[in-house]
Design a protein around this motif. Structure first.
Motif, PDB file in Angstrom:
ATOM      1  N   THR A   1      60.382   5.027  30.102  1.00 21.81           N
ATOM      2  CA  THR A   1      59.114   4.121  31.056  1.00 21.81           C
ATOM      3  C   THR A   1      59.228   4.410  32.363  1.00 21.81           C
ATOM      4  O   THR A   1      60.304   4.999  33.084  1.00 21.81           O
ATOM      5  N   CYS A   2      58.185   4.035  33.079  1.00 17.40           N
ATOM      6  CA  CYS A   2      57.786   4.382  34.221  1.00 17.40           C
ATOM      7  C   CYS A   2      58.713   3.578  35.277  1.00 17.40           C
ATOM      8  O   CYS A   2      59.432   4.465  36.091  1.00 17.40           O
ATOM      9  N   THR A   3      58.704   2.378  35.411  1.00 18.96           N
ATOM     10  CA  THR A   3      59.444   1.733  36.693  1.00 18.96           C
ATOM     11  C   THR A   3      61.027   2.326  36.723  1.00 18.96           C
ATOM     12  O   THR A   3      61.491   2.527  37.784  1.00 18.96           O
TER      13      THR A   3
ATOM     14  N   GLY B   1      49.479   7.451  45.423  1.00 15.09           N
ATOM     15  CA  GLY B   1      49.249   7.272  44.076  1.00 15.09           C
ATOM     16  C   GLY B   1      49.968   5.970  43.530  1.00 15.09           C
ATOM     17  O   GLY B   1      49.938   4.998  44.165  1.00 15.09           O
ATOM     18  N   LYS B   2      50.268   5.996  42.287  1.00 17.72           N
ATOM     19  CA  LYS B   2      50.930   4.791  41.683  1.00 17.72           C
ATOM     20  C   LYS B   2      52.121   4.639  41.948  1.00 17.72           C
ATOM     21  O   LYS B   2      53.165   5.171  42.227  1.00 17.72           O
ATOM     22  N   TRP B   3      52.425   3.417  42.370  1.00 19.65           N
ATOM     23  CA  TRP B   3      53.624   2.481  42.887  1.00 19.65           C
ATOM     24  C   TRP B   3      54.541   2.208  41.815  1.00 19.65           C
ATOM     25  O   TRP B   3      55.423   2.532  41.346  1.00 19.65           O
TER      26      TRP B   3
ATOM     27  N   VAL C   1      53.713  13.066  37.443  1.00 16.35           N
ATOM     28  CA  VAL C   1      52.588  12.812  36.513  1.00 16.35           C
ATOM     29  C   VAL C   1      53.314  11.622  35.622  1.00 16.35           C
ATOM     30  O   VAL C   1      54.231  11.389  35.542  1.00 16.35           O
ATOM     31  N   ASP C   2      52.214  10.736  35.230  1.00 14.41           N
ATOM     32  CA  ASP C   2      52.349   9.542  34.519  1.00 14.41           C
ATOM     33  C   ASP C   2      52.154   9.798  33.063  1.00 14.41           C
ATOM     34  O   ASP C   2      51.222  10.380  32.520  1.00 14.41           O
ATOM     35  N   ASP C   3      53.297   9.678  32.145  1.00 15.18           N
ATOM     36  CA  ASP C   3      53.235   9.871  30.801  1.00 15.18           C
ATOM     37  C   ASP C   3      52.889  11.225  30.275  1.00 15.18           C
ATOM     38  O   ASP C   3      52.237  11.426  28.878  1.00 15.18           O
ATOM     39  N   LEU C   4      53.108  12.119  30.874  1.00 12.25           N
ATOM     40  CA  LEU C   4      52.814  13.658  30.432  1.00 12.25           C
ATOM     41  C   LEU C   4      53.928  14.194  29.640  1.00 12.25           C
ATOM     42  O   LEU C   4      54.823  13.993  29.906  1.00 12.25           O
TER      43      LEU C   4
ATOM     44  N   SER D   1      57.075  14.578  35.154  1.00 18.36           N
ATOM     45  CA  SER D   1      56.456  13.408  34.467  1.00 18.36           C
ATOM     46  C   SER D   1      57.615  12.256  34.643  1.00 18.36           C
ATOM     47  O   SER D   1      58.718  12.647  34.319  1.00 18.36           O
ATOM     48  N   ASP D   2      57.221  11.031  34.606  1.00 17.82           N
ATOM     49  CA  ASP D   2      58.065   9.992  34.763  1.00 17.82           C
ATOM     50  C   ASP D   2      58.445   9.588  33.326  1.00 17.82           C
ATOM     51  O   ASP D   2      59.515   9.060  33.022  1.00 17.82           O
ATOM     52  N   ASN D   3      57.708  10.031  32.093  1.00 15.44           N
ATOM     53  CA  ASN D   3      58.362   9.718  30.703  1.00 15.44           C
ATOM     54  C   ASN D   3      57.494  10.651  29.984  1.00 15.44           C
ATOM     55  O   ASN D   3      56.684  11.172  30.222  1.00 15.44           O
ATOM     56  N   GLY D   4      57.700  10.332  28.403  1.00 13.41           N
ATOM     57  CA  GLY D   4      57.171  11.078  27.664  1.00 13.41           C
ATOM     58  C   GLY D   4      55.788  10.628  27.321  1.00 13.41           C
ATOM     59  O   GLY D   4      55.219   9.762  27.661  1.00 13.41           O
TER      60      GLY D   4
ATOM     61  N   GLY E   1      58.480   9.697  21.819  1.00 13.45           N
ATOM     62  CA  GLY E   1      57.555   9.711  22.655  1.00 13.45           C
ATOM     63  C   GLY E   1      57.876   8.809  23.797  1.00 13.45           C
ATOM     64  O   GLY E   1      59.405   8.192  23.784  1.00 13.45           O
ATOM     65  N   LYS E   2      56.949   8.204  24.684  1.00 13.17           N
ATOM     66  CA  LYS E   2      57.319   7.154  25.464  1.00 13.17           C
ATOM     67  C   LYS E   2      58.019   6.108  24.900  1.00 13.17           C
ATOM     68  O   LYS E   2      57.608   5.775  23.882  1.00 13.17           O
ATOM     69  N   TYR E   3      58.824   5.392  25.594  1.00 14.32           N
ATOM     70  CA  TYR E   3      59.809   4.144  25.091  1.00 14.32           C
ATOM     71  C   TYR E   3      60.896   4.631  24.175  1.00 14.32           C
ATOM     72  O   TYR E   3      61.768   3.788  23.946  1.00 14.32           O
TER      73      TYR E   3
ATOM     74  N   ILE F   1      48.403  10.709  33.362  1.00 13.91           N
ATOM     75  CA  ILE F   1      47.636  10.661  32.362  1.00 13.91           C
ATOM     76  C   ILE F   1      47.653   9.083  31.668  1.00 13.91           C
ATOM     77  O   ILE F   1      47.640   9.295  30.270  1.00 13.91           O
ATOM     78  N   HIS F   2      48.339   8.197  32.563  1.00 14.26           N
ATOM     79  CA  HIS F   2      48.354   6.727  31.890  1.00 14.26           C
ATOM     80  C   HIS F   2      46.913   6.331  31.428  1.00 14.26           C
ATOM     81  O   HIS F   2      45.998   6.738  32.002  1.00 14.26           O
ATOM     82  N   VAL F   3      47.124   5.320  30.615  1.00 22.02           N
ATOM     83  CA  VAL F   3      46.079   4.545  30.298  1.00 22.02           C
ATOM     84  C   VAL F   3      45.501   3.426  31.443  1.00 22.02           C
ATOM     85  O   VAL F   3      46.515   3.075  32.246  1.00 22.02           O
TER      86      VAL F   3
HETATM   87 CA    CA Z   1      54.939   6.281  32.782  1.00 22.72          CA
END
Ligand code: CA
Ligand code: NG6
Length: 532
Positions: free
Chosen positions: A94-96, A146-148, A54-57, A342-345, A372-374, A290-292
């Motif tokens: 973060t994601c990448t 999904g997201k790459w 999941v993204d940013d969960l 999840s990939d990050n906060g 959180g994220k970052y 749940i990314h923007v």
């Molecule tokens: Ca992310």
């Protein structure tokens, strides 16, 4: 009998021996002369593996982790019937970088992996060691849906022709991806090497992250066309009423409709499973949620009390449930290991005005953690993680510190693959801890943000910024605390999980040894065993 009842997990040094035993036992399936602790307990039929990413969960975003504004019954069921980790970590905030580490078993700093633009070249070199390639060598069919967000191509991409190298060149047999993230152009799906649904009559797709393209309106010149107001960074090309990062032209028939992600991605995942199921399969299902931009399908609008951010959590839960039910219908669930994480906060305001802050109520996306994220603080990487394999995992909450960096080596052990000395050099085999909630993970692991953190037991050390480097502050506007300082920070998470009290000065020896461990990991080039 639980097939994973052996008392010790084979660690790096002993993997080779175990694998030889495993190979011998595969040749002679009736070999039963070894004791309960032997490799005969590795299942003869290798399980399918699904990683739901999941993204940013955030840690607090699922009801089984205390969410208040939304319920997640499908994911909760996995947690109730499997293992719910309370100290699990993505490798970065973060994601990448997190995705890079998940797929390579290497920390992102080794390849300077940072958040990528939508037209960045492929970050993982074709031919290098990757999780899907390793599983493919073990006989798995491998797919990503999904997201790459790991880059594509070698520098210049012709989006109208073959887009490669990409997932297929680093070990996936099938891919259906969003090239970067939902907030970046090009806003088209890529199926294997080609943009999906591109018509001959479409104008050619052009993407530019520097120069303004005028084929579609943009958020600065035409704000009246927007469904969600955006910050300047997210105010370039408008597609589907939403402005994105970067400019694009053309490809009219291929443009995605964000609200269709749940159905489109689920259908592709099910198709992959249906085609792959003669072999064991590995599916990396990388959610956009749940990314923007958060744009729930109408089926999920109003399913939470938190507006779009909560509604896409409900949507993500539905997708998870649908794929699990599909496995059950096909009789595959019993032989499928599911890892959900999840990939990050979490982050509330990440570029669009979608009322994430205003409608939060008493929901705590980061749970009891700071940042959180970052962030370098806990909530940057402390994420939900659930491992579910009916009848094979224990049931319960696991408190062990554990990192996604170890999924590579753990899944290699599960698949009976030996790792080369220079393969997945940061990844340890913690399969036992993944399957049994009473077992411990590795002694140390790193976490990456704009600096580096390290965990050892309950100690968490945040490396200081060097005086020559500028501390990033952009997340202040997003209401996220970074945790970056020019001085060392040490927290004892057993008594201070909210990281309120920096005890570095009183524990100079601990600081010194954790800094030394970071430095040691930085310079290592092989899978050497950790000290002691
Ligand atoms: Ca992310
Ligand atoms: C940042 C974007 C953010 C998000 C992030 C990637 C800012 C100012 N903007 O550059 O909106 O797209 O990249 O998120 O932070 S991630 O989950 O893919 O890492």
């Amino acid at each position: 009998m639980n097939i994973f009842t052996q008392t010790s997990v084979p660690q790096k040094g002993s993997v080779a021996i175990v694998l030889v035993l495993f190979a011998l036992c595969l040749l002679a399936p009736s070999c039963q002369t070894n004791s309960e602790k032997s490799a005969t307990q590795i299942p003869e039929k290798r399980p399918n593996i699904i990683v739901f990413y999941v993204d940013d969960l955030g840690f607090g975003d699922l009801s089984c982790y205390g969410a208040r504004g939304v319920t997640t019954p499908n994911v909760d069921r996995l947690a109730n019937e499997g293992i719910r980790f309370t100290d699990a970590h993505s490798t970065a905030s973060t994601c990448t970088p997190s995705r890079y580490s998940l797929l390579t078993g290497r920390y992102a700093f080794r390849n300077k992996a940072a958040i990528l633009p939508g037209d960045a070249p492929l970050l993982i070199e074709p031919g290098s060691y990757t999780l899907p390639r390793m599983l493919k060598q073990a006989g798995y069919k491998t797919g990503v849906v999904g997201k790459w967000h790991l880059g594509l191509g070698n520098g210049t991409i012709d989006w109208n022709g073959e887009v490669k190298p990409g997932p297929l060149e680093i070990g996936f047999d099938y891919s259906f991806i969003l090239p970067a993230t939902g907030d970046r152009v090009p806003t088209v799906y890529l199926e294997n090497h080609r943009v999906a649904n591109l018509a001959k009559t479409d104008k050619p797709i052009v993407v530019d992250y520097e120069m303004k393209l005028t084929g579609y309106p943009n958020g600065i010149d035409n704000p009246e066309l927007l469904r969600q107001k955006a910050d300047p960074q997210h105010s370039n090309t408008i597609v589907n009423g939403i402005s994105r990062i970067g400019y694009m032209e053309g490809g009219e028939s291929a443009l995605w409709v964000d609200e269709e992600f749940p159905q489109v991605l689920t259908e592709k995942a099910e198709k992959f499973i249906a085609n792959a199921k003669q072999n064991p399969f590995f599916l990396y299902f990388a959610f956009h949620d749940i990314h923007v931009p958060r744009l729930p399908n109408k089926q999920f609008v109003g399913k939470s009390t938190m507006g779009p951010r909560g509604d896409v959590i409900a949507q993500m839960d539905w997708v998870t449930g649908k794929i699990i039910r599909y496995l059950e219908e096909k009789g595959l669930a019993e032989n499928t290991l599911v890892i959900f994480t999840s990939d990050n906060g979490p982050v509330l305001n990440d570029g669009y005005e979608d009322q994430a802050e205003e409608l939060l109520g008493n929901h705590q996306p980061s749970g009891p953690f700071r940042g959180g994220k970052y962030s370098a603080y806990e909530a940057g990487t402390r994420v939900p993680m659930i491992v579910y394999w009916p009848g094979k995992t224990s049931r319960g909450a696991s408190k062990t510190p554990i990192s996604q960096i170890d999924l590579y080596a753990s899944l290699a052990a599960l698949a009976g693959q030996e790792l080369a000395d220079d393969e997945a050099i940061d990844s340890d085999n913690n399969l036992q801890a993944l399957l049994d909630h009473t077992k411990q993970g590795s002694e140390f692991f790193l976490e990456e943000s704009f600096t580096t953190q390290i965990r050892q037991g309950d100690w968490k050390y945040i490396e200081p910024f060097s005086s020559t480097k500028k501390i990033p502050t952009f997340m202040n506007e997003k209401g996220v605390e970074g945790g970056f300082e020019f001085f060392p920070q040490l927290f004892n998470l057993s008594t201070d999980k909210a990281e309120q009290s920096n005890v570095a000065k009183d524990n100079a020896e601990v600081v010194k040894s954790l800094q030394a461990e970071i430095d040691r990991i930085r310079t290592k080039t092989t899978r050497e065993a950790p000290p002691n």
